[in-house]
Write a protein that holds these residues in place. Structure first.
Motif, PDB file in Angstrom:
ATOM      1  N   UNK A   1       3.276 -28.224   0.026  1.00 24.84           N
ATOM      2  CA  UNK A   1       4.724 -28.335   0.076  1.00 24.84           C
ATOM      3  C   UNK A   1       5.261 -28.247  -1.344  1.00 24.84           C
ATOM      4  N   UNK A   2       6.443 -27.693  -1.460  1.00 23.03           N
ATOM      5  CA  UNK A   2       7.012 -27.357  -2.762  1.00 23.03           C
ATOM      6  C   UNK A   2       7.924 -28.433  -3.319  1.00 23.03           C
ATOM      7  N   UNK A   3       8.265 -29.422  -2.505  1.00 22.33           N
ATOM      8  CA  UNK A   3       9.158 -30.454  -2.993  1.00 22.33           C
ATOM      9  C   UNK A   3       9.649 -31.340  -1.871  1.00 22.33           C
ATOM     10  N   UNK A   4      10.737 -32.030  -2.144  1.00 22.04           N
ATOM     11  CA  UNK A   4      11.303 -33.004  -1.215  1.00 22.04           C
ATOM     12  C   UNK A   4      12.734 -32.630  -0.865  1.00 22.04           C
ATOM     13  N   UNK A   5      13.017 -32.603   0.426  1.00 20.94           N
ATOM     14  CA  UNK A   5      14.387 -32.394   0.905  1.00 20.94           C
ATOM     15  C   UNK A   5      14.952 -33.765   1.292  1.00 20.94           C
ATOM     16  N   UNK A   6      16.068 -34.117   0.714  1.00 16.34           N
ATOM     17  CA  UNK A   6      16.691 -35.418   0.960  1.00 16.34           C
ATOM     18  C   UNK A   6      17.983 -35.207   1.735  1.00 16.34           C
ATOM     19  N   UNK A   7      18.121 -35.897   2.858  1.00 10.53           N
ATOM     20  CA  UNK A   7      19.295 -35.751   3.723  1.00 10.53           C
ATOM     21  C   UNK A   7      19.974 -37.102   3.860  1.00 10.53           C
ATOM     22  N   UNK A   8      21.274 -37.150   3.577  1.00 11.11           N
ATOM     23  CA  UNK A   8      22.010 -38.395   3.716  1.00 11.11           C
ATOM     24  C   UNK A   8      23.418 -38.273   3.173  1.00 11.11           C
ATOM     25  N   UNK A   9      24.321 -39.100   3.665  1.00  8.63           N
ATOM     26  CA  UNK A   9      25.693 -39.113   3.170  1.00  8.63           C
ATOM     27  C   UNK A   9      26.421 -37.793   3.355  1.00  8.63           C
TER      28      UNK A   9
END
Length: 435
Positions: free
Chosen positions: A80-88
């Motif tokens: 995986x290439x990174x982190x996807x952050x979902x919020x707000x």
């Protein structure tokens, strides 16, 4: 307390490692690779399942690389290439940073497969692996109170007694026996109630998202349409495994080990009922039950070494309060513990051996103690819903803030040098007391 016996009997190995999770297998591998005789004991037979998010950060990847574990896609890994952050109301994609200390990618692999691979890697290095052996407590020298082995009993595939009790002896025992920490508690080492404790539940789904190149973190869990319903406690994750499935789970963390009354499985079911239809996280696509586990954090048990016993991984509460990551630190602890064990064999006196063994705890605290202290402060802040809501709403849209937060929360920063973000985090971790 463990059973006391007289000394004088021969040892079964130079080192006994109890628990064949990532930390135990890493300790066994590094000890065996350095020429020590190692006995690795586990109550299960492999492959076996383990409750986990199945995601490996770049820090964990670096440890696997040190062990010489093949990490090719054809070997069953998905990068995986990174982190996807979902919020707000925001979705932010944060690539893993380019650093000299860690690779710029993470990995995912089910613990069923990962732990089996690492056990076999330790076996190939020369460790003697003994499965279906339930270690029940430490074996103590009657004169010194020092751990000189373990008591155990054979069990069948269902964990039932399958033979007479037996003892195994070694001058050093590495306890990598997980949350139960049976060896540590047998020595009177109780967990600290003032340290953070997390809870996580997870299951697997067949899903079109199985090849997503990013790990995803859902900072808000809603019991209906986002923004038009109630916000539930905790955070969620989706880690794609590349084999048609994804590991989906949720967790929460508290600043103390006091038990909570939250029904996390019910929370998970509510979240799944309101998940976007395109994820296809439906009962028909679910593989296996929803299972939960406690996450001991921030060095919640110690000392890390004393009287012939080393604590590694969950047995010492080595999970990060920032992100619930434990595999990287267990692998690191196994490596550092093995190094201390190997150095101890080169000492000519008992006092010299003890100094070498004690270096394990000092090295782990020097590297992680300050960082974990910052994590405890972080947990105390986000326990307040209004703080978490403000951080999500106003912090996510700011790239500079998120770059800092990403490196801090993922423990993916340059410990020496790097840019101003790396230097700031390293400085904070250095200044924080490593209690």
């Amino acid at each position: 307390m463990g059973r006391t016996v007289q000394t004088g009997q021969s040892d079964d190995a130079d080192v006994i490692v109890v628990g064949a999770g990532p930390g135990g297998s890493a300790a066994a591998y590094h000890c065996a690779a350095a020429g020590l005789s190692v006995l690795l004991l586990d109550k299960a037979s492999f492959p076996r399942d383990k409750i986990c998010g199945d995601g490996l950060t770049p820090r964990a990847v670096a440890e696997l690389t040190r062990m010489g574990v093949p990490l090719r896609e054809q070997d069953g890994w998905i990068r995986n290439t990174g982190l996807r952050v979902v919020g707000g109301g925001h979705t932010i994609e944060l690539p893993w940073p380019e650093l000299s200390s860690y690779p710029s990618y993470g990995l995912a692999r089910s613990r069923m497969s990962l732990d089996h691979l690492l056990v076999e890697h330790a076996r190939a290095a020369g460790a003697k692996v003994q499965e279906r052996t339930n270690v029940t407590g430490p074996l103590l020298d009657e004169r010194t109170g020092r751990v000189i082995g373990v008591e155990a009993r054979p069990v069948d595939a269902d964990g039932r007694r399958a033979g007479d009790p037996v003892t195994y002896r070694a001058p050093l025992v590495v306890a990598a026996d997980g949350v139960s920490a049976r060896l540590a508690t047998g020595m009177g080492l109780e967990k600290r109630m003032d340290r953070p404790m997390g809870v996580a539940v997870r299951t697997y789904f067949r899903t079109p998202r199985h090849a997503d190149p990013m790990m995803e973190s859902q900072l808000e869990l809603w019991d209906g349409p986002p923004g038009r319903s109630n916000l539930m406690p905790g955070y969620g994750w989706i880690f794609s495994l590349g084999d048609g499935t994804a590991n989906v789970g949720l967790g929460s963390v508290a600043s103390t080990a006091a038990p909570t009354k939250v029904d996390y499985k019910d929370l998970f079911a509510t979240w799944m009922r309101n998940a976007p239809a395109e994820w296809e996280f439906t009962p028909e696509n679910q593989i296996g039950p929803v299972r939960g586990a406690a996450l001991p954090m921030g060095f919640n048990r110690g000392p890390l070494y004393g009287r012939g016993l080393m604590l590694v991984g969950d047995a010492a509460g080595m999970i990060s309060p920032f992100n619930g990551e434990g595999i990287a630190y267990a692998l690191q602890a196994g490596r550092v513990a093995a190094d201390a064990a190997v150095q101890a064999t080169a000492r000519g006196t008992a006092a010299g051996r003890e100094r070498a063994l004690a270096s394990y705890g000092a090295r782990m605290k020097d590297d992680l103690g300050g960082y974990y202290t910052l994590g405890r402060v972080f947990v105390k802040l986000i326990e307040h819903p209004q703080v978490m809501r403000a951080c999500t709403r106003y912090g996510l849209p700011r790239p500079l803030v998120m770059r800092f937060v990403h490196k801090l929360l993922a423990d993916c920063y340059e410990p020496h040098g790097g840019d101003w973000v790396d230097r700031t985090i390293a400085g904070l971790a250095h200044l924080a007391p490593a209690s």
